[in-house]
Write a protein that holds these residues in place. Structure first.
Motif, PDB file in Angstrom:
ATOM      1  N   VAL A   8       0.872  -1.171   0.000  1.00 35.99           N
ATOM      2  CA  VAL A   8       0.000   0.000   0.000  1.00 35.99           C
ATOM      3  C   VAL A   8       0.915   1.230   0.000  1.00 35.99           C
ATOM      4  N   LEU A   9       0.972   1.879  -1.148  1.00 37.20           N
ATOM      5  CA  LEU A   9       1.935   2.965  -1.364  1.00 37.20           C
ATOM      6  C   LEU A   9       1.208   4.311  -1.355  1.00 37.20           C
ATOM      7  N   SER A  10       1.459   5.099  -0.306  1.00 34.33           N
ATOM      8  CA  SER A  10       0.767   6.390  -0.193  1.00 34.33           C
ATOM      9  C   SER A  10       1.525   7.505  -0.890  1.00 34.33           C
ATOM     10  N   GLY A  11       2.779   7.262  -1.168  1.00 38.04           N
ATOM     11  CA  GLY A  11       3.616   8.328  -1.730  1.00 38.04           C
ATOM     12  C   GLY A  11       4.464   8.993  -0.655  1.00 38.04           C
ATOM     13  N   GLY A  12       4.344   8.514   0.570  1.00 35.11           N
ATOM     14  CA  GLY A  12       5.125   9.076   1.676  1.00 35.11           C
ATOM     15  C   GLY A  12       6.388   8.272   1.957  1.00 35.11           C
ATOM     16  N   THR A  35      -2.271   2.384  -4.754  1.00 32.00           N
ATOM     17  CA  THR A  35      -2.406   3.707  -4.147  1.00 32.00           C
ATOM     18  C   THR A  35      -3.884   4.077  -4.185  1.00 32.00           C
ATOM     19  N   PHE A  36      -4.376   4.640  -3.081  1.00 28.58           N
ATOM     20  CA  PHE A  36      -5.795   4.979  -3.014  1.00 28.58           C
ATOM     21  C   PHE A  36      -6.019   6.468  -3.245  1.00 28.58           C
ATOM     22  N   HIS A  42      -4.152  16.536  -0.655  1.00 25.79           N
ATOM     23  CA  HIS A  42      -2.916  16.672  -1.432  1.00 25.79           C
ATOM     24  C   HIS A  42      -2.884  15.622  -2.537  1.00 25.79           C
ATOM     25  N   HIS A  43      -3.476  16.019  -3.651  1.00 31.12           N
ATOM     26  CA  HIS A  43      -3.578  15.100  -4.765  1.00 31.12           C
ATOM     27  C   HIS A  43      -2.206  14.738  -5.320  1.00 31.12           C
ATOM     28  N   VAL A  44      -1.228  15.570  -5.021  1.00 32.42           N
ATOM     29  CA  VAL A  44       0.146  15.351  -5.475  1.00 32.42           C
ATOM     30  C   VAL A  44       0.668  13.986  -4.994  1.00 32.42           C
ATOM     31  N   GLU A  45       0.092  13.487  -3.904  1.00 32.25           N
ATOM     32  CA  GLU A  45       0.498  12.170  -3.380  1.00 32.25           C
ATOM     33  C   GLU A  45       0.391  11.076  -4.448  1.00 32.25           C
ATOM     34  N   LEU A  46      -0.630  11.202  -5.282  1.00 31.68           N
ATOM     35  CA  LEU A  46      -0.852  10.171  -6.309  1.00 31.68           C
ATOM     36  C   LEU A  46       0.265  10.187  -7.351  1.00 31.68           C
ATOM     37  N   THR A 186       9.177  11.535  -2.550  1.00 29.73           N
ATOM     38  CA  THR A 186       8.101  11.299  -1.585  1.00 29.73           C
ATOM     39  C   THR A 186       7.444  12.603  -1.150  1.00 29.73           C
ATOM     40  N   HIS A 187       6.284  12.434  -0.558  1.00 26.36           N
ATOM     41  CA  HIS A 187       5.514  13.577  -0.095  1.00 26.36           C
ATOM     42  C   HIS A 187       5.141  13.336   1.357  1.00 26.36           C
ATOM     43  N   THR A 188       5.475  14.265   2.218  1.00 29.27           N
ATOM     44  CA  THR A 188       5.202  14.089   3.633  1.00 29.27           C
ATOM     45  C   THR A 188       4.380  15.242   4.204  1.00 29.27           C
ATOM     46  N   CYS A 189       4.629  16.432   3.698  1.00 27.60           N
ATOM     47  CA  CYS A 189       4.105  17.677   4.291  1.00 27.60           C
ATOM     48  C   CYS A 189       2.573  17.692   4.393  1.00 27.60           C
ATOM     49  N   TYR A 190       2.070  17.994   5.593  1.00 28.49           N
ATOM     50  CA  TYR A 190       0.620  18.087   5.794  1.00 28.49           C
ATOM     51  C   TYR A 190       0.034  19.297   5.065  1.00 28.49           C
ATOM     52  N   ASN A 191       0.868  20.260   4.790  1.00 31.57           N
ATOM     53  CA  ASN A 191       0.377  21.447   4.086  1.00 31.57           C
ATOM     54  C   ASN A 191       0.479  21.301   2.577  1.00 31.57           C
ATOM     55  N   GLY A 192       0.928  20.127   2.137  1.00 31.50           N
ATOM     56  CA  GLY A 192       0.931  19.849   0.706  1.00 31.50           C
ATOM     57  C   GLY A 192       1.980  20.615  -0.074  1.00 31.50           C
ATOM     58  N   LYS A 193       2.985  21.150   0.615  1.00 30.81           N
ATOM     59  CA  LYS A 193       3.986  21.965  -0.068  1.00 30.81           C
ATOM     60  C   LYS A 193       5.107  21.106  -0.658  1.00 30.81           C
TER      61      LYS A 193
END
Ligand SMILES: [Zn+2]
Length: 223
Positions: A8-12, A35-36, A42-46, A186-193
Motif C-alpha cells: 500500500v503505497l501512499s507516496g510518503g 495507491t488509493f 494533497h492530490h500530489v500524493e498520487l 516522496t511527499h510528507t508535508c501536511y500542508n501539501g507543499k
C-alpha cells in the motif's frame, strides 16, 4: 500460499521504505503496489506514488475511494477544515485522523490481492507514529488480519515492517534497502507543499528522523 506481495503505497516516506522492504524480501518481480485516491487534500500524493513505483521498477495501480470526502469531518479530505496540529479534546487525536482509513485501505487491498492470488500485504503503519492513530497499532493490524482471513477464506498476511521502528531507525532501514533515491520523490508535508513547508508536524518529524540518522534528506538537501 503465493509469494507475491502488494504494497500500500501512499507516496510518503514510510510506504516507500516498505516498498523497498518488500522488493528485498520477496523479489522485485513478485511485488506490486496500490495507491488509493480517497479525495485527499494533497492530490500530489498520487503523482508521487507513481514516480516512486517507477523509480523502484514495480507496477502501481490507483484505486478510487470517494466515500471519505463524503463523510467529512477530517482535515485531510475536507478542504473546509484547516489542519490543526493539536489533538482535539476528547478523542486526543489530531484532525488529520481519517476514521477507518487504514481498515478500508487494507480491506480493499486484500480484495485486490485475493483476485490476483497475492498473499502478502505490506503497509507502513507504525505504532510509534507521533499522532497515535489507533488504526496504526499492532493490535488493530492483527485483528484486521484475522477478520480478513475469516472473511475471505484466505491466508492473507499483513506485514508491518515499520511497526516498532523510530523515525531514525526507519531512515536507517531506507538507506540499507537502497530506498534513498526514491525518497526525493516522496511527499510528507501536511500542508501539501513541495518543497515541504518544514514547519508542520509531519515535516518536523521527518527532519528529525533524518537528522538523528545522520542522513541528508534527498527531498530537502539544502536545509
Ligand atoms: Zn510541512
Amino acid at each position: 500460499m503465493s509469494d507475491k506481495a502488494l504494497v500500500v503505497l501512499s507516496g510518503g516516506q514510510d510506504s516507500t521504505t516498505c516498498l523497498y522492504w518488500a522488493i528485498d524480501r520477496f523479489g522485485i518481480e513478485k511485488v506490486t503496489s496500490v495507491t488509493f485516491d480517497y479525495g485527499q487534500r494533497h492530490h500530489v500524493e498520487l503523482e508521487c506514488a507513481r514516480e516512486i513505483a517507477d523509480c523502484a521498477g514495480v507496477p502501481n495501480v490507483i484505486l478510487p475511494i470517494d466515500t471519505f470526502a463524503a463523510l467529512g469531518g477530517d482535515a485531510l479530505t475536507d478542504p473546509g477544515i484547516e489542519v490543526v496540529n493539536e489533538s482535539a479534546e476528547g478523542s486526543g487525536l489530531p484532525n488529520t485522523f481519517v476514521p477507518g482509513r487504514n481498515l478500508i485501505f487494507l480491506t480493499f487491498a486484500a480484495a485486490y490481492a485475493y483476485q490476483r492470488g497475492i498473499t502478502h500485504l505490506v503497509t507502513g503503519v507504525a505504532q510509534t507514529d507521533y499522532s497515535g492513530y489507533p488504526d496504526c497499532r499492532e493490535e488493530t493490524m492483527q485483528s484486521l488480519q484475522t477478520a480478513l482471513r475469516n472473511g475471505m477464506e484466505s491466508e492473507i498476511r499483513i506485514h508491518t515492517p515499520l511497526m516498532h521502528l523510530s523515525k531514525k531507525a526507519t531512515v536507517q532501514l531506507a538507506v540499507e534497502l537502497g530506498a534513498l533515491p526514491a525518497m526525493a520523490m516522496t511527499h510528507t508535508c501536511y500542508n501539501g507543499k513541495r518543497p515541504p513547508c518544514g514547519a508542520c508536524p509531519a515535516c518536523e518529524l521527518r527532519a528529525k528522523g533524518f537528522e538523528e540518522a545522520g542522513v541528508v534528506d534527498p527531498l530537502t538537501p539544502n536545509t
